[in-house]
Every structure is written in structure tokens, then in C-alpha cells.
Design a protein around this motif. Sequence first.
Motif, mmCIF file in Angstrom:
data_model
loop_
_atom_site.group_PDB
_atom_site.id
_atom_site.type_symbol
_atom_site.label_atom_id
_atom_site.label_comp_id
_atom_site.label_asym_id
_atom_site.label_seq_id
_atom_site.Cartn_x
_atom_site.Cartn_y
_atom_site.Cartn_z
ATOM 1 N N LEU A 148 68.687 38.594 83.366
ATOM 2 C CA LEU A 148 68.687 37.651 82.407
ATOM 3 C C LEU A 148 67.654 36.588 82.775
ATOM 4 C CD1 LEU A 148 71.864 36.054 80.519
ATOM 5 C CD2 LEU A 148 69.833 34.631 81.135
ATOM 6 N N ILE A 149 66.432 36.520 81.841
ATOM 7 C CA ILE A 149 65.515 35.644 82.289
ATOM 8 C C ILE A 149 65.297 34.291 81.150
ATOM 9 C CG2 ILE A 149 62.932 35.958 82.404
ATOM 10 C CD1 ILE A 149 63.535 38.914 82.714
ATOM 11 N N VAL A 150 65.000 33.320 81.703
ATOM 12 C CA VAL A 150 64.893 32.246 80.867
ATOM 13 C C VAL A 150 63.693 31.548 81.026
ATOM 14 C CG1 VAL A 150 65.814 29.964 79.957
ATOM 15 C CG2 VAL A 150 67.440 31.783 80.845
ATOM 16 N N ALA A 151 62.710 31.426 80.050
ATOM 17 C CA ALA A 151 61.479 31.036 80.250
ATOM 18 C C ALA A 151 61.462 29.650 79.523
ATOM 19 C CB ALA A 151 60.372 31.765 79.356
ATOM 20 N N PRO A 152 60.540 28.702 79.762
ATOM 21 C CA PRO A 152 60.297 27.239 79.286
ATOM 22 C C PRO A 152 60.384 27.143 77.655
ATOM 23 C CG PRO A 152 58.917 27.580 81.223
ATOM 24 C CD PRO A 152 59.468 28.901 80.750
ATOM 25 N N ILE A 206 65.777 38.508 77.705
ATOM 26 C CA ILE A 206 64.792 37.319 77.789
ATOM 27 C C ILE A 206 65.172 36.261 76.627
ATOM 28 C CG2 ILE A 206 62.405 36.932 77.524
ATOM 29 C CD1 ILE A 206 61.911 39.967 77.992
ATOM 30 N N ILE A 207 65.014 35.149 77.263
ATOM 31 C CA ILE A 207 65.459 33.836 76.287
ATOM 32 C C ILE A 207 64.288 33.006 76.361
ATOM 33 C CG2 ILE A 207 67.075 32.213 75.782
ATOM 34 C CD1 ILE A 207 68.990 33.860 77.408
ATOM 35 N N LEU A 208 63.827 32.501 75.016
ATOM 36 C CA LEU A 208 62.726 31.563 75.083
ATOM 37 C C LEU A 208 62.663 30.881 73.795
ATOM 38 C CD1 LEU A 208 59.227 33.310 74.809
ATOM 39 C CD2 LEU A 208 61.411 34.490 74.746
ATOM 40 N N LYS A 266 65.276 32.686 71.016
ATOM 41 C CA LYS A 266 65.435 33.828 70.544
ATOM 42 C C LYS A 266 65.918 34.564 71.967
ATOM 43 C CE LYS A 266 61.448 34.042 67.382
ATOM 44 N NZ LYS A 266 62.399 34.921 66.190
ATOM 45 N N ILE A 267 66.887 35.584 71.478
ATOM 46 C CA ILE A 267 67.254 36.371 72.662
ATOM 47 C C ILE A 267 67.003 37.790 72.418
ATOM 48 C CG2 ILE A 267 69.222 37.276 74.196
ATOM 49 C CD1 ILE A 267 70.664 34.908 73.154
ATOM 50 N N PHE A 268 66.078 38.260 73.469
ATOM 51 C CA PHE A 268 65.499 39.598 73.358
ATOM 52 C C PHE A 268 66.228 40.575 74.088
ATOM 53 C CE2 PHE A 268 62.069 36.937 72.368
ATOM 54 C CZ PHE A 268 61.354 37.574 71.293
ATOM 55 N N TYR A 269 66.738 41.726 73.733
ATOM 56 C CA TYR A 269 67.410 42.741 74.618
ATOM 57 C C TYR A 269 67.201 44.150 74.230
ATOM 58 C CZ TYR A 269 71.444 44.837 77.186
ATOM 59 O OH TYR A 269 72.116 45.476 78.058
ATOM 60 N N ASN A 270 66.814 45.004 75.145
ATOM 61 C CA ASN A 270 66.555 46.323 74.692
ATOM 62 C C ASN A 270 65.596 46.626 73.400
ATOM 63 O OD1 ASN A 270 67.788 47.493 76.745
ATOM 64 N ND2 ASN A 270 69.800 47.492 75.920
ATOM 65 N N GLY A 271 64.626 45.760 73.306
ATOM 66 C CA GLY A 271 63.535 46.182 72.468
ATOM 67 C C GLY A 271 63.987 45.580 71.073
ATOM 68 N N GLU A 272 64.943 44.547 70.993
ATOM 69 C CA GLU A 272 65.070 43.906 69.655
ATOM 70 C C GLU A 272 65.374 42.304 70.149
ATOM 71 O OE1 GLU A 272 65.047 45.357 66.912
ATOM 72 O OE2 GLU A 272 64.835 47.590 67.455
ATOM 73 N N VAL A 273 65.168 41.741 68.910
ATOM 74 C CA VAL A 273 65.810 40.112 68.892
ATOM 75 C C VAL A 273 67.264 40.338 68.657
ATOM 76 C CG1 VAL A 273 65.560 37.844 67.758
ATOM 77 C CG2 VAL A 273 63.606 39.178 68.326
ATOM 78 N N ALA A 309 71.913 29.039 78.793
ATOM 79 C CA ALA A 309 70.229 29.235 78.852
ATOM 80 C C ALA A 309 69.822 27.861 78.502
ATOM 81 C CB ALA A 309 69.780 30.152 78.420
ATOM 82 N N VAL A 310 68.769 27.307 79.209
ATOM 83 C CA VAL A 310 68.068 26.008 78.529
ATOM 84 C C VAL A 310 66.695 26.069 78.633
ATOM 85 C CG1 VAL A 310 68.177 23.634 78.805
ATOM 86 C CG2 VAL A 310 70.382 24.675 79.483
ATOM 87 N N PRO A 311 66.007 26.934 77.939
ATOM 88 C CA PRO A 311 64.602 26.542 77.730
ATOM 89 C C PRO A 311 64.204 24.931 77.305
ATOM 90 C CG PRO A 311 65.262 27.566 75.800
ATOM 91 C CD PRO A 311 66.683 27.274 76.497
#
Length: 247
Positions: free
Chosen positions: A41-45, A80-82, A97-104, A165-167
Motif C-alpha cells: 500500500l503506497i501513499v504519495a504526496p 496506490i493512494i494520491l 484516489k485509491i488505485f488497485y489492480n488496474g482500476e480507481v 493514508a494522509v497525502p
Amino acid sequence: MTSSKTESFSLCSLLFETTPNYETNLQTLLSLIEKCNENTLIVAPEVCLTAYDYDNFEAVLTFAPYAIEAIKKASRNKIIILTILERRNNSVFNFAKIFYNGEVVFERAKAKLFRFGDEHKYMQEGSVEDFKIVEVGGIKIAVFICFELRFKELWLKSEGADVIAVPAWWGVVRREHFKIFTEALALMNQCYVVASDSKNEECSAQSGIINPQGEAIRNGEKQALILPLSKKAIAVMRRYMDIGLSL
């Protein structure tokens, strides 16, 4: 997803500088995502691809659909969260947005705009009612977008999350506030907080991961800080210090 499967997840907070070149920023993000193992689980700024580039706002909005498709492709077996600035129905919103397995798989617009930064002059607020816990890959996730950390009503709505998650694009002059809020949020919810702030000069650069006991490890100079997610650690803390949160 079974409990044992969830236990194999890792958490990753990112810390990097957003440049004036949107494509460069996207490639930096995609490179960091690629280096993460599956089940991370990845959080970007916040707005890490474009920053709040109000002088080139149309270019920011034009870039959004292209970036979204690229991140979808990178999200195979990864969460992926950003946030991304995007136009909807002639209004602009800052969408988490939360992305997972090719989808939002989830999105909502920032509900509390930072007026000191003139955000309200360029975009619309989303609804507080859209703030919710969502389950992705067996993980209960809540997302705060930067300034939203200051609002108690949203803290209540995040109760029961496994990961918050806190971007963020958090001002350096309020650096200690960001540290205190993210650590207190983990303690209050007895969960993990994955905070990701920008490394740009005006930002706090206090990306990090806080565990259910409120113990924080910050990125320091690491672009990607990766730690294991343990649902057992959440359950143990909630049993030990019972404040009524679900196990």
C-alpha cells in the motif's frame, strides 16, 4: 482476502520533490511504485504530479487523464493512494484516489480546502459525507487530504480503519503540527497512519509511517519508506487499550 493474505501487505510512504515538469514527476512516481513489491500500500504526496501550479492550470487539468491511466497500469497487485486535480462538470476538485489492480476503486474530493493557500479560488470543496472507510485488498482504509487533518468530525469518521493514508502538501512553518496530528491520529484510532508529504522547499517533508502504538518512523532521506502491515498489532493494541474500536 483472508487474514493471512492481508498480513503479507507492506506499507510505503513516499517523499520526493515535485518539479515544474509533470512528466518527470509522473516517471519518478512510477519508478518508485515499480520498486515496491506486490501487496504494498503506497501513499504519495498530495498533488505530487503537478503541485498547485495555478499559473498553468489548464495544463494541470489536461495532464490528469493521462496520468490516471498510467497509474492504473502500475497498480497491478498494489494499492496506490494520491491526489490529482481534475475537472468535473465545469468545476475543479482535488480528488483523493485509491488505485488497485488496474482500476480507481475509490475517489472523493477534498472536503476542507486550505483558504490560506487560495485553494477556494481555483477549486470546489467536496462533501464531508463522502469521507468514509473503504475496504481494499482486505484492508480498511480512510484517507485524509492534508488540511483535513485539522477537523475533528473527520477523525470520528475514520474510527475503525486499519490504515489511514494522509497525502499532504503541508507547510514547513507548521512542520510540528503535521507530526503531532499524524501520531495522535494513529494513537486515537489504534491503527497505522501512512503520511506522505512533499520534499519541496515550502513543505514539511515529514513523510512517515506511524504504528498503532503511535511510534513514528519518518522517511528522512528515503524516497520510499517500507514497513510491514500487521493486523495482529492493531488487534493487540485494541484489546490491550479497549476504547471501543472494532478488532
